[in-house]
Design a protein around this motif. Structure first.
Motif, short mmCIF file in Angstrom:
data_model
loop_
_atom_site.label_atom_id
_atom_site.label_comp_id
_atom_site.label_asym_id
_atom_site.label_seq_id
_atom_site.Cartn_x
_atom_site.Cartn_y
_atom_site.Cartn_z
N THR A 67 -1.67 3.40 -7.97
CA THR A 67 -0.72 3.05 -7.04
C THR A 67 -1.42 2.76 -5.62
OG1 THR A 67 -0.85 5.47 -6.38
CG2 THR A 67 1.02 4.97 -7.78
N GLY A 68 -2.65 2.97 -5.65
CA GLY A 68 -3.41 3.12 -4.36
C GLY A 68 -3.19 4.44 -3.68
N GLY A 69 -3.85 4.56 -2.75
CA GLY A 69 -3.89 5.90 -1.84
C GLY A 69 -4.59 5.85 -0.30
N SER A 70 -4.18 6.87 0.20
CA SER A 70 -3.86 8.14 -0.23
C SER A 70 -2.32 8.16 -0.18
CB SER A 70 -4.61 9.25 0.75
OG SER A 70 -4.23 9.12 2.16
N SER A 71 -1.41 7.17 0.25
CA SER A 71 -0.28 7.29 0.29
C SER A 71 0.50 6.95 -0.87
CB SER A 71 0.53 6.46 1.47
OG SER A 71 0.02 6.87 2.95
N SER A 72 -0.06 7.59 -2.02
CA SER A 72 0.11 7.09 -3.17
C SER A 72 1.72 7.32 -3.79
CB SER A 72 -0.66 8.03 -4.47
OG SER A 72 -0.72 9.62 -4.11
N GLY A 73 2.12 8.35 -3.77
CA GLY A 73 3.51 8.86 -3.96
C GLY A 73 4.65 8.09 -3.26
N ALA A 74 4.26 7.80 -2.02
CA ALA A 74 5.10 6.84 -1.14
C ALA A 74 5.26 5.62 -1.62
CB ALA A 74 4.62 7.00 0.33
N GLY A 75 4.00 5.09 -1.97
CA GLY A 75 4.23 3.67 -2.42
C GLY A 75 4.62 3.50 -3.78
N ALA A 76 4.58 4.57 -4.92
CA ALA A 76 5.12 4.52 -6.12
C ALA A 76 6.87 4.39 -5.87
CB ALA A 76 4.74 5.53 -6.81
N ALA A 77 7.09 5.47 -4.90
CA ALA A 77 8.50 5.75 -4.60
C ALA A 77 9.13 4.38 -4.02
CB ALA A 77 8.87 6.87 -3.72
N ALA A 78 8.60 3.77 -3.09
CA ALA A 78 9.15 2.39 -2.83
C ALA A 78 9.26 1.28 -3.74
CB ALA A 78 8.07 1.92 -1.60
N VAL A 132 7.54 6.98 4.45
CA VAL A 132 6.63 6.99 5.49
C VAL A 132 5.18 7.62 4.81
CG1 VAL A 132 6.00 7.94 7.60
CG2 VAL A 132 8.42 7.69 7.06
N GLY A 133 4.28 6.83 5.21
CA GLY A 133 3.05 7.23 4.59
C GLY A 133 2.24 7.48 5.84
N THR A 134 0.76 7.92 5.75
CA THR A 134 -0.22 8.04 6.84
C THR A 134 -1.40 7.39 6.12
OG1 THR A 134 -0.96 9.99 5.88
CG2 THR A 134 0.72 10.32 7.52
N ASP A 135 -2.17 6.95 7.47
CA ASP A 135 -3.46 6.22 7.23
C ASP A 135 -4.62 6.48 8.06
OD1 ASP A 135 -4.95 3.51 7.37
OD2 ASP A 135 -3.36 2.32 6.48
N ILE A 136 -5.87 6.51 7.71
CA ILE A 136 -6.92 6.67 8.61
C ILE A 136 -7.97 5.55 8.41
CG2 ILE A 136 -6.55 9.14 9.09
CD1 ILE A 136 -9.22 9.75 7.22
N GLY A 137 -7.72 5.02 7.12
CA GLY A 137 -8.62 3.83 6.84
C GLY A 137 -8.07 2.72 5.84
N GLY A 138 -6.72 2.91 5.54
CA GLY A 138 -6.11 2.10 4.60
C GLY A 138 -5.25 2.73 3.98
N SER A 139 -4.81 3.90 3.97
CA SER A 139 -3.95 4.73 3.10
C SER A 139 -2.61 4.24 2.85
CB SER A 139 -4.09 6.14 3.45
OG SER A 139 -5.57 6.73 3.23
N ILE A 140 -2.01 3.49 3.96
CA ILE A 140 -0.73 2.93 3.92
C ILE A 140 -0.80 1.41 3.30
CG2 ILE A 140 1.10 1.72 5.04
CD1 ILE A 140 1.00 4.22 7.12
N ARG A 141 -1.86 0.75 3.54
CA ARG A 141 -1.98 -0.67 3.35
C ARG A 141 -2.66 -1.01 2.06
NH1 ARG A 141 -5.70 -1.64 8.08
NH2 ARG A 141 -5.62 0.67 7.80
N LEU A 142 -3.52 0.02 1.32
CA LEU A 142 -4.10 -0.07 -0.06
C LEU A 142 -2.87 -0.15 -1.06
CD1 LEU A 142 -7.30 1.73 0.44
CD2 LEU A 142 -6.89 -0.65 0.32
N PRO A 143 -2.01 0.99 -0.92
CA PRO A 143 -0.83 0.93 -1.74
C PRO A 143 0.00 -0.28 -1.52
CG PRO A 143 -0.97 3.10 -0.89
CD PRO A 143 -1.94 2.04 -0.31
N GLY A 144 0.21 -0.81 -0.33
CA GLY A 144 0.72 -1.98 -0.17
C GLY A 144 0.19 -3.34 -0.97
N THR A 145 -0.99 -3.56 -0.80
CA THR A 145 -1.58 -4.49 -1.86
C THR A 145 -1.58 -4.22 -3.27
OG1 THR A 145 -3.23 -5.96 -2.12
CG2 THR A 145 -3.87 -3.70 -1.93
N TRP A 146 -1.64 -2.92 -3.77
CA TRP A 146 -1.57 -2.81 -5.08
C TRP A 146 -0.41 -2.52 -5.71
CZ3 TRP A 146 -6.32 0.54 -3.62
CH2 TRP A 146 -7.43 -0.11 -3.57
#
Length: 479
Positions: A156-167, A176-190
């Motif tokens: 799914t990517g992470g760290s907002s893995s469950g949020a990405g899968a749910a979406a 809603v996800g959280t992100d300190i280095g890509g944790s929202i956007r990495l699930p976005g691309t994958w």
């Protein structure tokens, strides 16, 4: 109006609210449809933590009554929502995805959760994350493996893995996800999602941290903007948040004509960009150019030393958390994360300060390099989705944060950065483009994202893998 579980679960938040207002749909119908999708797919996807679907249905009935009376609580009344597990919900244990952590039980909802419930959003549950949010996958010592709705063999990517899968799976339209280095956007691309890491301070947090942000994960820019309008309302608990202001989040009459747009295809550090990812982002830039934007190349503006220093700074931070655990609890931390953070064990105080200084240099370099542009386009990550069992894009190897050279700079600079799908690999994996902007111009970034979604080739718009219960059974039978 679609009448099946699959059809209702596919609807976006803006579509649902419009249908509620016209009296064509009820939040009860929608919640029932989304619940059916969750029950069918959750045994494989493993996206949720601490759900209460019965309570969500009770809230849906109350929302239905408000819509009938013409008195909705707010702009997302009756819309199903999830929040990442590190965003506090009163009475819900928090372990940050780590089996070694003793759960804390918050007494009050986080600002994000309060804003959602005040606006009538129906919180279905919390979504899972890997240990301490320090992996770019859905691998967790507490939850196990979270899998892609597109293909359960993939991350799914992470760290907002469950949020990405749910979406992507249709567990409601807003997450809603959280992100300190890509944790929202990495699930976005994958996962092919539309996401936004907002400007620093745009969305109030109850635990602000250098580079940390909470933001929307959705299936369209319009839905992301709708959710951002709700969760960006102020809260005094976040001493770093932006002052209250009136912002028009409506994405009307979007265009890119006359904008100066940078195109960055070399992060200057980390892993080499896959040719298929590069080609997809270049084609996205061509769409912007055809729309009247002036597209110019952007040279790399950070280097390997900056990225390595950021990684080491985080290792020390996580080592402090790891060291505080009892010996038996340490054994329950995901082995990859334990090995990763142990590299911070003997780092000296002066070296930590040198790392911090390099992070500030990274911040300065990012702002200076991108300030001339209204927007900057880039890849999100150097590669497409990898196996679900891998903790990182490079498997069990420790390459630090070699995959976040395109995303992490915008956490440190505090600039908004969105993702949306711009291509597919030959085997069907999604590829996202990152669209970043100047700090505070979150709406401008979302407007450009919406414009691109309207003007990209129709074949690049994801056909979401949202299935009905009988379709899950059919797939299992074929397998």
């Amino acid at each position: 109006m679609p009448g099946t579980s699959r059809g209702l679960a596919r609807l976006g938040a803006t579509e649902l609210v419009a249908a509620y207002e016209r009296g064509e749909l009820s939040p009860v119908e929608v919640t029932a449809a989304v619940t059916a999708v969750i029950e069918a797919r959750e045994p494989v996807l493993n996206a949720l933590w601490a759900t209460d679907l019965d309570a969500a249905m009770d809230a849906a009935r109350a929302s239905e009554a408000r819509w009938r009376a013409g008195r909705p609580l707010g702009p997302i009344d009756g819309v199903p929502v999830t929040v990442k597990e590190n965003l506090a919900r009163a009475g819900v244990p928090m372990q940050s995805g780590c089996a070694g952590v003793s759960p804390t039980v918050p007494q009050r909802d986080s600002p994000v959760v309060e804003r959602i419930t005040e606006a009538g959003g129906l919180i279905l549950g919390s979504t899972v994350m890997p240990d301490w949010g320090m992996l770019s996958s859905g691998v967790s010592s507490l939850h196990g493996i979270t899998r892609s709705p597109w293909d359960p063999a993939l991350t799914t990517g992470g760290s907002s893995s469950g949020a990405g899968a749910a979406a992507a799976a249709g567990y409601g339209p807003l997450h809603v996800g959280t992100d300190i280095g890509g944790s929202i956007r990495l699930p976005g691309t994958w996962l092919g999602l539309t996401t936004l890491k907002p400007s620093a301070g745009r969305v109030p947090l109850d635990a602000p941290y250098l580079g940390r942000a909470a933001g929307p994960m959705a299936r369209s820019a319009r839905d992301a903007a709708l959710l951002l309008a709700v969760i960006s309302r102020p809260d005094v608990r976040d001493w770093t948040s932006l002052p209250p202001e009136t912002i028009d989040f409506a994405l009307q009459d979007c265009h890119v004509s006359g904008l100066r747009v940078g195109l960055q295809l070399d992060a200057g550090c980390g892993l080499t960009l896959d040719p298929e990812v590069r080609a997809a982002v270049e084609r996205a830039a061509e769409v912007f150019a055809a729309g009247g934007a002036r597209v110019e190349p952007v040279a790399p503006f950070i280097d390997e030393d900056m990225l390595t220093s950021l990684d080491l700074f985080w290792r020390v931070r996580s080592w402090v958390d790891y060291e505080a655990l009892a010996p038996d609890a340490r054994q329950r931390v995901l082995p990859f994360v334990a090995r990763w953070c142990q590299a911070g064990q003997h780092v000296s105080g002066p070296e930590v300060m040198r790392c911090y200084s390099r992070i500030l240099s990274l911040q300065q370099a990012t702002v200076a390099a991108t300030e001339p542009y209204d927007l900057v386009l880039s890849p999100v990550a150097p590669m497409a989705a990898f196996p679900a069992e891998w903790p990182m894009p490079f498997g069990d190897r420790d390459l630090g944060m070699a995959h976040i050279g395109f995303t992490a700079p915008y956490n440190m600079s505090g600039q908004p950065a969105a993702t949306t799908n711009c291509g597919f690999t030959p085997d069907g994996r999604t590829i996202g483009v990152q669209i970043s902007g100047r700090r505070f111009n979150d709406v401008g970034v979302l407007r450009a994202t919406q414009w691109f979604e309207e003007h990209r080739e129709p074949a690049l718009a994801p056909v979401w893998p949202i299935v009905q219960p009988h379709q899950v059974e059919e797939r299992a039978g074929r397998g």
